[in-house]
Each structure stands twice: as structure tokens, then as C-alpha cells.
Design a protein around this motif. Structure first.
Motif, PDB file in Angstrom:
ATOM      1  N   ALA A  68      35.828  59.152  56.014  1.00 36.29           N
ATOM      2  CA  ALA A  68      34.973  60.105  55.304  1.00 36.29           C
ATOM      3  C   ALA A  68      34.781  61.379  56.131  1.00 36.29           C
ATOM      4  N   SER A  69      34.527  61.219  57.424  1.00 38.20           N
ATOM      5  CA  SER A  69      34.367  62.396  58.287  1.00 38.20           C
ATOM      6  C   SER A  69      35.654  63.205  58.341  1.00 38.20           C
ATOM      7  N   GLY A  70      36.781  62.517  58.458  1.00 36.94           N
ATOM      8  CA  GLY A  70      38.066  63.207  58.487  1.00 36.94           C
ATOM      9  C   GLY A  70      38.356  63.956  57.193  1.00 36.94           C
ATOM     10  N   LEU A  71      37.971  63.372  56.067  1.00 35.84           N
ATOM     11  CA  LEU A  71      38.156  64.043  54.780  1.00 35.84           C
ATOM     12  C   LEU A  71      37.275  65.292  54.691  1.00 35.84           C
ATOM     13  N   HIS A  72      36.002  65.153  55.087  1.00 31.22           N
ATOM     14  CA  HIS A  72      35.083  66.293  55.043  1.00 31.22           C
ATOM     15  C   HIS A  72      35.557  67.444  55.927  1.00 31.22           C
ATOM     16  N   GLN A  73      36.118  67.109  57.077  1.00 29.17           N
ATOM     17  CA  GLN A  73      36.544  68.133  58.031  1.00 29.17           C
ATOM     18  C   GLN A  73      37.952  68.648  57.754  1.00 29.17           C
ATOM     19  N   GLY A  74      38.636  68.042  56.798  1.00 27.04           N
ATOM     20  CA  GLY A  74      39.994  68.455  56.484  1.00 27.04           C
ATOM     21  C   GLY A  74      41.030  67.946  57.477  1.00 27.04           C
ATOM     22  N   LEU A  75      40.648  66.974  58.299  1.00 27.70           N
ATOM     23  CA  LEU A  75      41.566  66.434  59.297  1.00 27.70           C
ATOM     24  C   LEU A  75      42.447  65.322  58.746  1.00 27.70           C
ATOM     25  N   ILE A  76      42.006  64.711  57.655  1.00 34.58           N
ATOM     26  CA  ILE A  76      42.769  63.649  57.000  1.00 34.58           C
ATOM     27  C   ILE A  76      42.923  64.044  55.538  1.00 34.58           C
ATOM     28  N   PRO A  77      44.158  64.127  55.058  1.00 38.15           N
ATOM     29  CA  PRO A  77      44.357  64.432  53.632  1.00 38.15           C
ATOM     30  C   PRO A  77      44.049  63.193  52.785  1.00 38.15           C
ATOM     31  N   PRO A  78      43.583  63.377  51.554  1.00 37.74           N
ATOM     32  CA  PRO A  78      43.211  62.231  50.714  1.00 37.74           C
ATOM     33  C   PRO A  78      44.407  61.545  50.051  1.00 37.74           C
ATOM     34  N   ARG A  79      45.363  61.128  50.869  1.00 42.69           N
ATOM     35  CA  ARG A  79      46.543  60.425  50.346  1.00 42.69           C
ATOM     36  C   ARG A  79      47.168  59.617  51.482  1.00 42.69           C
ATOM     37  N   PHE A  80      47.970  58.655  51.091  1.00 37.49           N
ATOM     38  CA  PHE A  80      48.671  57.829  52.062  1.00 37.49           C
ATOM     39  C   PHE A  80      49.867  58.622  52.595  1.00 37.49           C
ATOM     40  N   GLU A  81      49.715  59.118  53.785  1.00 42.57           N
ATOM     41  CA  GLU A  81      50.822  59.796  54.456  1.00 42.57           C
ATOM     42  C   GLU A  81      50.622  59.672  55.957  1.00 42.57           C
ATOM     43  N   ARG A  82      51.668  59.901  56.695  1.00 39.14           N
ATOM     44  CA  ARG A  82      51.615  59.767  58.156  1.00 39.14           C
ATOM     45  C   ARG A  82      50.657  60.819  58.714  1.00 39.14           C
ATOM     46  N   LEU A 146      40.960  52.600  51.712  1.00 39.19           N
ATOM     47  CA  LEU A 146      41.626  53.904  51.714  1.00 39.19           C
ATOM     48  C   LEU A 146      41.929  54.374  50.292  1.00 39.19           C
ATOM     49  N   ALA A 147      42.459  53.492  49.471  1.00 43.96           N
ATOM     50  CA  ALA A 147      42.805  53.878  48.097  1.00 43.96           C
ATOM     51  C   ALA A 147      41.577  54.344  47.323  1.00 43.96           C
ATOM     52  N   LEU A 148      40.491  53.609  47.430  1.00 48.98           N
ATOM     53  CA  LEU A 148      39.290  53.970  46.671  1.00 48.98           C
ATOM     54  C   LEU A 148      38.611  55.223  47.214  1.00 48.98           C
ATOM     55  N   ILE A 149      38.573  55.366  48.536  1.00 46.38           N
ATOM     56  CA  ILE A 149      37.965  56.581  49.107  1.00 46.38           C
ATOM     57  C   ILE A 149      38.813  57.807  48.766  1.00 46.38           C
ATOM     58  N   PHE A 150      40.138  57.703  48.903  1.00 48.90           N
ATOM     59  CA  PHE A 150      41.006  58.831  48.578  1.00 48.90           C
ATOM     60  C   PHE A 150      40.874  59.218  47.111  1.00 48.90           C
ATOM     61  N   ALA A 151      40.889  58.224  46.229  1.00 49.37           N
ATOM     62  CA  ALA A 151      40.768  58.507  44.795  1.00 49.37           C
ATOM     63  C   ALA A 151      39.420  59.143  44.481  1.00 49.37           C
ATOM     64  N   GLY A 152      38.354  58.577  45.035  1.00 46.69           N
ATOM     65  CA  GLY A 152      37.030  59.155  44.800  1.00 46.69           C
ATOM     66  C   GLY A 152      36.927  60.578  45.308  1.00 46.69           C
TER      67      GLY A 152
END
Length: 190
Positions: A68-82, A146-152
Motif C-alpha cells: 500500500a505504501s509503495g502504491l501511494h508513493q508510486g514505487l510499486i505499479p499496481p500490476r504483476f511485473e518485475r 496482491l491481486a485484490l490490492i492492485f485491482a482495488g
């Protein structure tokens, strides 16, 4: 946004997932009710269940918070990727989930001996059950979380509002299902 508007936004986002969590908890209770005979066969198993479920929440709640923190900060994209941050967080939680499962089996067995319980299950039985349930639950928790957080997140939901209920629901449902599976498998093999 006003405090009142923020409150209703959080409430609107959290209520549906909380209702799903409620249903998941009831389902886990039904599975537990169906395990009564197995619980009697492996003395000490009932002692491990609350600890096992709690540690699923602790380990994967921390993973969800990192994501969640990574998503908010833009450090982790909301999808399954390396992504190194995502990979490191997943590996750390997987190792913690498996490791704590083994520790639960060992400590439970030792506690039963110290407390003088008559005829506790063998150490290898308790550790085997915890290892199998922990391994299977870890895989489902990681992928499902991961799937549910990314989708949400992609649909505009705040992942901080989703992590707790998702972890609780997945941990309870799959923790109990995989515990039943592990007990059955160890019972057949032993």
C-alpha cells in the motif's frame, strides 16, 4: 475534503470488504467445526490454530502495508511485473510465513510437554501440519493479496482500507482449508 467526507469515503470503501470478511470468518468457523475429529487425533492441534491464523495476519498484513505504501508513493505499479521492491517484500513475507509456521509447531509441542499434556502429537506431525498449511497459505495469501490490492487501487480504492479485511479473510478461509488439508495428508502419511 472535509473530515465528514473523508469518514464517509473510508466507510464506503471498507464496508463491502468487511462484509465479505464476515462471511469468510463464518466459513472458516464452519471448516473448524468439521475438523473436530482431526483435532482429537492430533493432540495439540487446537492450540496451534489461533496462533497460526494470527501469524497469517501479522506477516501478510505487514506485506499489505508495504505494498500500500509503495502504491501511494508510486514505487510499486499496481500490476504483476518485475519490481525489486515488490519481489523483496514478497520473498521476505514468504520466508517469514514458512519460518513462523515451523516455529509454531515446535513451540506448541514443547509447551505441551512442559505443561504435562498426556500423549501430545509427535513433533514431526505438528511441524508437518504447520509446514504444509503454512506453505499453501503463503502462496494463496501473496497472490490473493496482491491481486485484490492492485485491482482495488486501479479502481480508485485506498489500499490502506483494503489490506486488513483482505488479509483477515484470506487468512481465515485458506488457513482453515489448508489446515484441514494438511491434517488429512499427515493423517494418511503417518
Amino acid at each position: 475534503m472535509s473530515v465528514r467526507g473523508e469518514f464517509w469515503s473510508i466507510y464506503r470503501e471498507a464496508l463491502p470488504i468487511l462484509l465479505i470478511a464476515l462471511a469468510g470468518g463464518l466459513f472458516a468457523g464452519i471448516v473448524l467445526e468439521g475438523m473436530v475429529e482431526e483435532l482429537e487425533r492430533f493432540t495439540g492441534l487446537f492450540v496451534m490454530i489461533p496462533v497460526f491464523l494470527a501469524t497469517r495476519g501479522n506477516v501478510y498484513g505487514a506485506l499489505g502495508g508495504r505494498i500500500a505504501s509503495g502504491l501511494h508513493q508510486g514505487l510499486i505499479p499496481p500490476r504483476f511485473e518485475r519490481n525489486d521492491r515488490l519481489v523483496n517484500a514478497v520473498i521476505a513475507s514468504f520466508v517469514n510465513g514458512i519460518g513462523i509456521s515451523i516455529v509454531i509447531g515446535v513451540i506448541t509441542w514443547l509447551a505441551l510437554l512442559v505443561l504435562g499434556w498426556e500423549d501430545p502429537a509427535a513433533l514431526y506431525e505438528l511441524v508437518g501440519i504447520m509446514l504444509i498449511a503454512g506453505l499453501l497459505t503463503s502462496v494463496v495469501m501473496i497472490v490473493g493479496l496482491l491481486a485484490l490490492i492492485f485491482a482495488g487501487f486501479r479502481y480508485g480504492y485506498d489500499p490502506d482500507n483494503l489490506v486488513g479485511p483482505i488479509v483477515t479473510t484470506l487468512g481465515d478461509i485458506f488457513g482453515m482449508l489448508f489446515m484441514l488439508f494438511a491434517v488429512t495428508l499427515v493423517g494418511v502419511l503417518v
